[in-house]
Design a protein around this motif. Structure first.
Motif, mmCIF file in Angstrom:
data_model
loop_
_atom_site.group_PDB
_atom_site.id
_atom_site.type_symbol
_atom_site.label_atom_id
_atom_site.label_comp_id
_atom_site.label_asym_id
_atom_site.label_seq_id
_atom_site.Cartn_x
_atom_site.Cartn_y
_atom_site.Cartn_z
ATOM 1 N N ILE B 76 0.884 -1.203 0.025
ATOM 2 C CA ILE B 76 0.075 -0.030 0.032
ATOM 3 C C ILE B 76 0.820 1.353 -0.004
ATOM 4 O O ILE B 76 0.785 2.160 -0.768
ATOM 5 C CB ILE B 76 -0.691 0.076 1.285
ATOM 6 N N ILE B 77 1.911 1.196 0.819
ATOM 7 C CA ILE B 77 2.750 2.298 1.086
ATOM 8 C C ILE B 77 3.467 2.768 -0.287
ATOM 9 O O ILE B 77 3.548 3.792 -0.760
ATOM 10 C CB ILE B 77 3.565 2.358 2.228
ATOM 11 N N ALA B 78 4.020 1.607 -0.888
ATOM 12 C CA ALA B 78 4.781 1.700 -2.164
ATOM 13 C C ALA B 78 3.881 2.292 -3.126
ATOM 14 O O ALA B 78 4.275 3.159 -3.924
ATOM 15 C CB ALA B 78 5.410 0.334 -2.439
ATOM 16 N N THR B 79 2.594 1.800 -3.248
ATOM 17 C CA THR B 79 1.710 2.330 -4.307
ATOM 18 C C THR B 79 1.624 3.623 -4.369
ATOM 19 O O THR B 79 1.621 4.409 -5.293
ATOM 20 C CB THR B 79 0.312 1.621 -4.126
ATOM 21 N N PHE B 80 1.405 4.347 -3.036
ATOM 22 C CA PHE B 80 1.108 5.640 -2.984
ATOM 23 C C PHE B 80 2.553 6.619 -3.024
ATOM 24 O O PHE B 80 2.274 7.619 -3.683
ATOM 25 C CB PHE B 80 0.752 6.003 -1.456
ATOM 26 N N VAL B 81 3.529 5.934 -2.666
ATOM 27 C CA VAL B 81 4.689 6.747 -3.074
ATOM 28 C C VAL B 81 5.082 6.634 -4.563
ATOM 29 O O VAL B 81 5.350 7.739 -5.282
ATOM 30 C CB VAL B 81 5.924 5.896 -2.526
ATOM 31 N N VAL B 82 4.699 5.904 -5.341
ATOM 32 C CA VAL B 82 4.933 5.927 -6.890
ATOM 33 C C VAL B 82 3.926 6.668 -7.333
ATOM 34 O O VAL B 82 4.260 7.597 -8.100
ATOM 35 C CB VAL B 82 4.678 4.503 -7.553
ATOM 36 N N VAL B 83 2.732 6.781 -6.798
ATOM 37 C CA VAL B 83 1.695 7.845 -7.344
ATOM 38 C C VAL B 83 2.201 9.307 -6.986
ATOM 39 O O VAL B 83 2.087 10.125 -7.875
ATOM 40 C CB VAL B 83 0.276 7.819 -6.146
ATOM 41 N N THR B 84 2.973 9.467 -5.761
ATOM 42 C CA THR B 84 3.283 10.431 -5.651
ATOM 43 C C THR B 84 4.345 11.129 -6.666
ATOM 44 O O THR B 84 4.735 12.416 -7.090
ATOM 45 C CB THR B 84 4.209 10.697 -4.179
ATOM 46 N N GLU B 85 5.415 10.079 -6.876
ATOM 47 C CA GLU B 85 6.418 10.267 -7.455
ATOM 48 C C GLU B 85 5.949 10.822 -9.062
ATOM 49 O O GLU B 85 6.308 11.884 -9.579
ATOM 50 C CB GLU B 85 7.280 9.105 -7.964
ATOM 51 N N LEU B 86 5.121 10.147 -9.606
ATOM 52 C CA LEU B 86 4.309 10.410 -10.953
ATOM 53 C C LEU B 86 3.789 11.732 -10.894
ATOM 54 O O LEU B 86 4.033 12.548 -11.767
ATOM 55 C CB LEU B 86 3.460 9.136 -11.283
ATOM 56 N N LEU B 87 2.919 12.077 -9.894
ATOM 57 C CA LEU B 87 2.366 13.177 -9.765
ATOM 58 C C LEU B 87 3.155 14.549 -9.956
ATOM 59 O O LEU B 87 3.127 15.541 -10.485
ATOM 60 C CB LEU B 87 1.259 13.404 -8.636
#
Lengths: 197, 207, 319
Positions: B76-87
């Protein structure tokens, strides 16, 4: 057994959800990210190489197929005539790939300018390839067909002191742009004609 | 457990302010705080990840089997981190260039996993959101504070935010004759500065 | 207490010559005075300013940190003044006031009091101060630039910088006698070789510093420089040159011998001194910095606790 099944199911569902979300987001943002990269990393480098250009090289870009690879090219117009094309390639440096952009004049096949874009070289030594324009400016005016080598290897390019490996990488990248250019020259001149209309 | 939502929120701002009280998540604290702007950017990115992972973990806490909970949290955390990175790449590319490798490293930031394990997996949705927000804002504030001290002495500037055309903040705070103490913006300066700030916090607490 | 029957003995080694911190500090300052006075005499008022400012600031910071941490006021033991004096001796005479103030703050607070005050510091406080300043304000430690306005009748070139950039041909102007008599540029108190050597010998005879550290440090510098010199005499300066320039003599007699950051046994002292000497020349000849003494001694300070593990076997049964 039931516990195990639940674990597997939960983990799989979570992973699938995460993968789906990320790939969706990636597709959604890919175009924007590319624009941002062009604007903040490659744009300034191209502007520096093509000094006095009359168009926006980043807007006037096109891609061509080179075997399996799709390469990007940027067009520069001088005096209203599109005669310059910017190619990109990379060479192996001390800390990874060193990206190089080379602008070539299609009329006489000489280099208009060159600039290092991405690198992870040692600050103060190899990184000078990007920070100090004196090194890459040596390529200016040389014919693109040449094999570029540092003076230690019997070439014409003076290596940066303390950064021979980076200098070699830049030379290798320049040589590679030369071969790409030779290979794709007919298609490139076709494309340039379109921009001249 | 009888804490109110407000208390859950405010504890992250002082009592349990992450880098200074818990001494957690030090990698970004030391790595990116060369300016206030970087500190705020990093802090907001972490807050984003914290809040959303807390929301998801708190709402899924009865479904996730306890034996594989850490793996689930990390996904879950990794997913949101990648979301942050892309955004961030899409909408704040200059900030992304500055923070670089530290954004993916939020995955292993022990604050995020720590809150997931210690709080969100045991509490309801609303307290978890309050907790994530509180800890995240506290983290942002401490990064900004450390960044302010380092930037002020190390570069003679206080940059709160840069837009492509202008800079919000004060440049050359001490005037142009001030020779910046560049040691502060280097890595060892971060350790010394963090140590001195911890020392100050303890001094204030001991009275 | 006198009729106590139990014999209480802490573990070896012992080293006490009956002196107090105050006596030690004042004697070391006395030994450093010839070189410092020579520097003040050579560089004039600015040097006097730097030295006085440095000593006063060191004492002020010590007083402040004593107040803040609510400990007994320890400025009377002279250690702060000693730190101030040694620190000033390493600086160029043209250092601005804020450089001195920041440097002594770092030396006294981060170098010494953070670790619990005198005796607890794992590094030499003076060197911590100098090292951090060197990293932060490189330009002010470029002696060529700092002392450019002086004309004292000898070549105003920092010898080590000349040796590093020009090879041996750049340092022909420096004679051994000239170097000994301070006819070269450098830190305020670091140029007068003869004075430093005399001060060092005085301290060794009085037992305030250990000869093992000083001698092995100089030997380390000498032997390493000799190897370099033999391998390529046109590029690497002679060993005597390395002994008399830069901070070598300061390091050997005043910096490496600092009490709490140097070992106490015979063999560790030799390893410590020689290691610092070797590192100093390696940094000078191969590394990026012009003078390596500061970082060499700090590095050896780091391995000091490991050095101290080498110690004589204790006799009898250890409880």
């Amino acid at each position: 057994m039931r516990d195990l099944l639940i674990m597997v199911v939960v983990l799989t569902v979570l992973s699938a959800f995460s993968g789906g979300l990320l790939s969706g987001l990636r597709n959604a943002t890919a175009a924007r990210i590319e624009v941002q990269q062009l604007k903040f990393v490659k744009g300034p480098a191209i502007k520096k190489i093509l000094q006095g250009v009359s168009n926006d090289p980043i807007a006037d870009r096109f891609s061509l197929k080179d075997g399996d690879m799709v390469r990007k090219f940027f067009v520069g117009k001088f005096d209203g005539k599109a005669n310059t094309v910017v190619l990109e390639s990379s060479g192996k440096g001390y800390g990874g790939d060193v990206g190089l952009m080379v602008a070539v004049n299609m009329d006489d096949d000489t280099i208009v300018g060159a600039g290092v874009t991405t690198h992870s070289e040692t600050p103060g030594l190899g990184a000078m390839a990007k920070d100090n324009p004196a090194f890459v400016s040596q390529f200016k005016g040389l014919p693109i067909a040449e094999m570029f080598k540092v003076t230690n290897d019997g070439g014409k390019v003076n290596a940066m002191s303390g950064a021979t490996i980076t200098s070699r990488a830049v030379c290798a990248a320049a040589t590679q742009t030369g071969s790409i250019y030779q290979k794709l020259k007919p298609q490139l001149s076709e494309k340039l004609k379109e921009f001249n209309k | 457990m009888a804490k109110t939502l407000t208390q859950e929120f405010t504890k992250g701002l002082w009592e349990e302010i992450a880098p200074f009280r818990l001494v957690l998540g030090l990698c970004p604290v030391l790595g990116v705080t060369t300016t206030i702007e970087n500190g705020i950017g990093m802090g907001l990115a972490t807050t984003f990840v914290l809040v959303f992972s807390n929301i998801l973990i708190a709402s899924l806490r009865n479904i996730i089997p306890s034996k594989v909970r850490i793996a689930c949290f990390i996904i879950i955390i990794a997913t949101f981190v990648v979301v942050t990175e892309l955004l961030m790449q899409a909408f704040a590319y200059t900030l992304f260039l500055k923070l670089g490798v530290f954004i993916p490293l939020i995955v292993v930031n022990c604050i995020v996993l720590g809150r997931a394990e210690a709080f969100a997996s045991k509490n309801d949705l609303l307290p978890s959101i309050a907790d994530g927000l509180g800890i995240g804002i506290g983290f942002t504030l401490s990064l900004a504070a450390l960044g302010a001290v380092r930037e002020l002495f190390g570069a003679n500037n206080l940059t709160i935010w840069t837009t492509p055309n202008s800079v919000i903040g004060i440049q050359e705070v001490f005037g142009t004759n001030f020779e910046p103490f560049t040691f502060m913006v280097q890595a060892p300066g971060a350790f010394v500065c963090l140590g001195l700030m911890l020392c100050l916090m303890n001094l204030m607490g001991s009275k | 207490m006198l009729n106590q029957k139990k014999l209480i003995v802490s573990h070896a080694p012992f080293w006490h010559d009956g002196s107090s911190i105050r006596v030690r500090s004042y004697h070391i300052m006395l030994a450093a005075l010839p070189a410092a006075l020579f520097g003040i005499f050579t560089y004039g008022m600015p040097a006097l300013g730097v030295v006085s400012l440095s000593i006063s600031f060191a004492i002020i910071w010590e007083l402040l940190i004593n107040k803040v941490t609510r400990r007994t006021i320890s400025i009377g033991d002279g250690n702060a003044a000693l730190i101030g004096l040694l620190f000033a001796m390493l600086l160029p005479a043209t250092s601005p006031w804020w450089l001195v103030a920041t440097g002594t703050l770092v030396a006294v607070v981060i170098g010494k009091h953070i670790y619990g005050g005198i005796g607890g510091n794992p590094f030499n406080p003076v060197l911590i101060g100098v090292a951090i300043l060197m990293v932060a304000w490189k330009d002010f430690f470029d002696f060529n630039e700092a002392l450019v306005n002086y004309d004292l009748g000898f070549a105003m070139v920092y010898p080590l910088a000349a040796a590093k950039h020009l090879g041996t041909s750049g340092i022909e102007a420096f004679s051994t006698a000239g170097l000994l008599l301070g006819q070269h540029s450098g830190g305020i108190g670091a140029t007068f070789g003869l004075g430093l050597i005399l001060g060092g010998i005085y301290l060794i005879i009085r037992g305030f510093i250990r000869w093992e550290i000083s001698v092995s440090f100089l030997a380390g510098v000498f032997v390493t420089a000799l190897f370099f010199h033999i391998s390529d005499p046109s590029q690497y300066a002679s060993p005597v040159f390395h002994l008399l320039t830069g901070y070598t003599l300061m390091g050997a007699f005043f910096l490496a011998t600092e009490d709490s950051s140097s070992p106490v046994n015979f063999i560790p002292m030799l390893i410590y001194g020689a290691g610092a000497g070797v590192m100093a020349v390696l940094i000078r000849n191969i590394g990026a910095y012009v003078d390596g003494v500061v970082f060499a001694i700090l590095l050896m300070n780091l391995i000091n606790p490991i050095c101290d593990k080498i110690r004589p076997k204790s006799l009898g049964k250890v409880v």
